[in-house]
Motif scaffolding. Sequence first.
Motif, mmCIF file in Angstrom:
data_model
loop_
_atom_site.group_PDB
_atom_site.id
_atom_site.type_symbol
_atom_site.label_atom_id
_atom_site.label_comp_id
_atom_site.label_asym_id
_atom_site.label_seq_id
_atom_site.Cartn_x
_atom_site.Cartn_y
_atom_site.Cartn_z
ATOM 1 N N SER A 6 45.552 -35.159 -10.491
ATOM 2 C CA SER A 6 45.097 -36.545 -10.612
ATOM 3 C C SER A 6 45.435 -37.334 -9.345
ATOM 4 C CB SER A 6 45.704 -37.224 -11.850
ATOM 5 O OG SER A 6 47.061 -37.515 -11.611
ATOM 6 N N ALA A 7 46.595 -37.019 -8.731
ATOM 7 C CA ALA A 7 46.951 -37.706 -7.484
ATOM 8 C C ALA A 7 45.934 -37.394 -6.402
ATOM 9 C CB ALA A 7 48.343 -37.272 -7.028
ATOM 10 N N THR A 10 42.487 -39.034 -7.359
ATOM 11 C CA THR A 10 42.438 -40.500 -7.242
ATOM 12 C C THR A 10 42.461 -40.931 -5.790
ATOM 13 O OG1 THR A 10 44.153 -40.244 -8.901
ATOM 14 C CG2 THR A 10 43.284 -42.454 -8.553
ATOM 15 N N LEU A 11 43.436 -40.398 -5.024
ATOM 16 C CA LEU A 11 43.546 -40.831 -3.632
ATOM 17 C C LEU A 11 42.350 -40.345 -2.827
ATOM 18 C CD1 LEU A 11 47.317 -40.644 -2.851
ATOM 19 C CD2 LEU A 11 45.848 -42.625 -2.969
ATOM 20 N N LEU A 14 39.612 -42.678 -3.615
ATOM 21 C CA LEU A 14 39.867 -43.959 -2.932
ATOM 22 C C LEU A 14 39.488 -43.870 -1.454
ATOM 23 C CD1 LEU A 14 43.289 -45.554 -4.004
ATOM 24 C CD2 LEU A 14 41.032 -46.600 -4.020
ATOM 25 N N GLY A 15 39.957 -42.771 -0.826
ATOM 26 C CA GLY A 15 39.665 -42.569 0.592
ATOM 27 C C GLY A 15 38.180 -42.478 0.842
ATOM 28 N N PHE A 18 36.577 -45.953 0.494
ATOM 29 C CA PHE A 18 36.797 -46.824 1.661
ATOM 30 C C PHE A 18 36.032 -46.292 2.867
ATOM 31 C CE2 PHE A 18 40.734 -48.278 -0.577
ATOM 32 C CZ PHE A 18 40.349 -49.600 -0.667
ATOM 33 N N LEU A 22 33.281 -48.405 4.917
ATOM 34 C CA LEU A 22 33.337 -48.655 6.357
ATOM 35 C C LEU A 22 32.071 -48.146 7.036
ATOM 36 C CD1 LEU A 22 36.999 -47.988 7.474
ATOM 37 C CD2 LEU A 22 35.803 -50.144 7.262
ATOM 38 N N SER A 25 29.246 -50.516 6.157
ATOM 39 C CA SER A 25 29.377 -51.827 6.802
ATOM 40 C C SER A 25 29.208 -51.746 8.306
ATOM 41 C CB SER A 25 30.709 -52.481 6.436
ATOM 42 O OG SER A 25 31.757 -51.655 6.843
ATOM 43 N N SER A 26 29.579 -50.588 8.909
ATOM 44 C CA SER A 26 29.395 -50.488 10.353
ATOM 45 C C SER A 26 27.903 -50.469 10.688
ATOM 46 C CB SER A 26 30.091 -49.243 10.906
ATOM 47 O OG SER A 26 29.362 -48.105 10.578
ATOM 48 N N ILE A 28 25.570 -52.069 8.641
ATOM 49 C CA ILE A 28 25.075 -53.407 8.296
ATOM 50 C C ILE A 28 25.503 -54.437 9.339
ATOM 51 C CG2 ILE A 28 25.180 -55.286 6.599
ATOM 52 C CD1 ILE A 28 25.656 -53.196 4.459
ATOM 53 N N PHE A 29 26.780 -54.341 9.709
ATOM 54 C CA PHE A 29 27.327 -55.380 10.597
ATOM 55 C C PHE A 29 27.296 -54.978 12.063
ATOM 56 C CE2 PHE A 29 29.801 -56.107 6.597
ATOM 57 C CZ PHE A 29 29.128 -57.269 6.243
ATOM 58 N N SER A 30 26.462 -53.981 12.398
ATOM 59 C CA SER A 30 26.488 -53.536 13.790
ATOM 60 C C SER A 30 25.982 -54.657 14.700
ATOM 61 C CB SER A 30 25.630 -52.290 13.967
ATOM 62 O OG SER A 30 24.288 -52.648 13.789
ATOM 63 N N VAL A 31 26.675 -54.829 15.810
ATOM 64 C CA VAL A 31 26.287 -55.862 16.762
ATOM 65 C C VAL A 31 25.730 -55.166 17.987
ATOM 66 C CG1 VAL A 31 27.116 -57.771 18.157
ATOM 67 C CG2 VAL A 31 28.139 -57.321 15.934
ATOM 68 N N LEU B 71 50.613 -43.207 -10.845
ATOM 69 C CA LEU B 71 50.761 -42.703 -9.484
ATOM 70 C C LEU B 71 51.627 -43.613 -8.630
ATOM 71 C CD1 LEU B 71 47.130 -41.499 -8.736
ATOM 72 C CD2 LEU B 71 49.161 -40.084 -8.950
ATOM 73 N N TYR B 73 54.371 -43.286 -7.306
ATOM 74 C CA TYR B 73 55.026 -42.661 -6.157
ATOM 75 C C TYR B 73 54.089 -42.518 -4.953
ATOM 76 C CZ TYR B 73 52.704 -38.491 -7.963
ATOM 77 O OH TYR B 73 51.769 -37.616 -8.384
ATOM 78 N N MET B 74 52.781 -42.659 -5.180
ATOM 79 C CA MET B 74 51.833 -42.571 -4.066
ATOM 80 C C MET B 74 51.498 -43.948 -3.496
ATOM 81 S SD MET B 74 51.266 -39.503 -3.475
ATOM 82 C CE MET B 74 49.774 -39.380 -2.514
ATOM 83 N N LEU B 81 46.333 -46.789 3.345
ATOM 84 C CA LEU B 81 44.890 -46.529 3.366
ATOM 85 C C LEU B 81 44.111 -47.817 3.129
ATOM 86 C CD1 LEU B 81 42.590 -44.339 3.199
ATOM 87 C CD2 LEU B 81 42.905 -44.470 0.726
ATOM 88 N N SER B 85 41.827 -49.719 6.072
ATOM 89 C CA SER B 85 40.372 -49.829 5.975
ATOM 90 C C SER B 85 39.932 -51.279 5.770
ATOM 91 C CB SER B 85 39.819 -48.925 4.864
ATOM 92 O OG SER B 85 40.720 -48.842 3.817
ATOM 93 N N PHE B 89 37.335 -53.261 8.082
ATOM 94 C CA PHE B 89 36.167 -53.890 7.480
ATOM 95 C C PHE B 89 36.071 -55.353 7.919
ATOM 96 C CE2 PHE B 89 34.380 -56.419 4.000
ATOM 97 C CZ PHE B 89 33.103 -55.897 3.989
ATOM 98 N N LEU B 92 34.830 -55.621 11.441
ATOM 99 C CA LEU B 92 33.384 -55.426 11.535
ATOM 100 C C LEU B 92 32.634 -56.656 11.044
ATOM 101 C CD1 LEU B 92 33.032 -51.781 10.229
ATOM 102 C CD2 LEU B 92 32.452 -52.593 12.501
ATOM 103 N N LYS B 96 30.180 -59.529 13.323
ATOM 104 C CA LYS B 96 28.780 -59.826 13.070
ATOM 105 C C LYS B 96 28.581 -61.292 12.677
ATOM 106 C CE LYS B 96 24.423 -58.813 12.041
ATOM 107 N NZ LYS B 96 23.469 -58.260 12.965
#
Lengths: 277, 196
Positions: A6-7, A10-11, A14-15, A18, A22, A25-26, A28-31, B71, B73-74, B81, B85, B89, B92, B96
Amino acid sequence: MTGILSAILTLGLLGLLFGLLLAVSSKIFSVERDEKADRISECLPGANCGACGFAGCSNLAAAISEGKAEVNSCRVGGTECAEKIADIMGVKAEAAAKITAYVKCRGGDRAKRKFNYDGIRDCVAASKVAGGPLECSYGCLGFGTCVSVCEYNAIRIEKGVAIVHAENCKACGKCVKACPRHIISLQKDPKDINISCSSHLKGIYLRKICDIGCLGCSLCAKACPNGAITIEDNLAQIDREKCVSCGACVKVCPRHLISDASESFSEEIKSEKEGSI
Amino acid sequence: MSFVKIVSLSLSAILVENFIFVRFLGICPFLGVSKKTDTAVGMSLSVIFVMTVSSAATYIVNRFVLVPFDLGYMRTVAFILIIASLVQFVELFLMKSVPALFHALGIYLPLITTNCAVLGVALLNVKKELDFLGSVINGFMSGVGFAIAMIIFSSIREHLEESDHPKAFEGFPIALISASLLSLAFMGFQGLSIFN
């Protein structure tokens, strides 16, 4: 076992979440970045000295790419840098005028001392002790505060007086600010004629305390075909707008005080004199 | 959350538990960006902003992801993280939509990405068992405490530049000594608890 799973899950999720955020959004928000500005900033020295008047090299690069600044705005980079930038911008570079610092004093060992100064070897410190060790309250103290601030090794103390070596000088202006006597100035062109004395003391008095200072004799003012030189407060002053760098004043000065930064005139005089002997 | 509780939380975040002078977190930007007052102000504003936003984000993740899955401990890994991020964000987004703000704060944002003070706020929020509003207030006020420390110290450093001190102390050593003296002053608040 389920704990580890589960660790990781979940992580990991999450990673991933995110990461996706990113990535999206890079997009969408590119300049749109100005490629010219990037290429220009590669040519600039990257010293971020601020001599151009912008906050740093990247700001100058942006200004040049938008046409708000001249291609030869960077003083440190000089002609070489201006040419590269001109290539990128597609214009012809007019050679950046070589601005250099100039020390308006020749006294040094030829100026009389009031007392023997044994304190900190620094002009600012020395100038605080009874107005400085020199009799002349305008002259170069020769302790090299300007030398220590110069990052380009362009100033040296020779015979007790600071001399700028024009070929190394990048006109960053640090020495101008550092000098407690305010006798260093920036000049537009090495061909500009300068009076190498800053003393406003009367000639009769100055003659006793300095072997080389300007006496205010006005020979140079009379010799000048364009009326560019005036004597103000016992010191010859040059009007830059009228001066054509003809060198007439250089030849008549009894103290050999007048010259341009590269001292080409004084070389001429020397050779003439040697020839006559 | 009562008004008194909010005031007490704010004062303790700014003075009693000042991040730099009492907890000794975020020393890197504190020494690195404090040479001039205007850069110190820019850095402080970015820290306030990032601390507030990351307090909110980490609270949500902690409450709805880490706690249900047991979780705890994490937490540190997950928070790093999230903060990294999030800052990316925000960078970015600002580039813009608000270029002016980006130019004012932009250069400091990457510095904050992995800053321990920001991570510290997030972890302390959990340790103190604050609710959402409490976390956000604590984050914001800790940022304000950081800003106060930065601004006081940068103005001291500007005067230090011109002051007369032994050559051996020039630059960093004298900065560290004055930081420690300043920290002593803040230590005076130690043990003070307000309204609770």
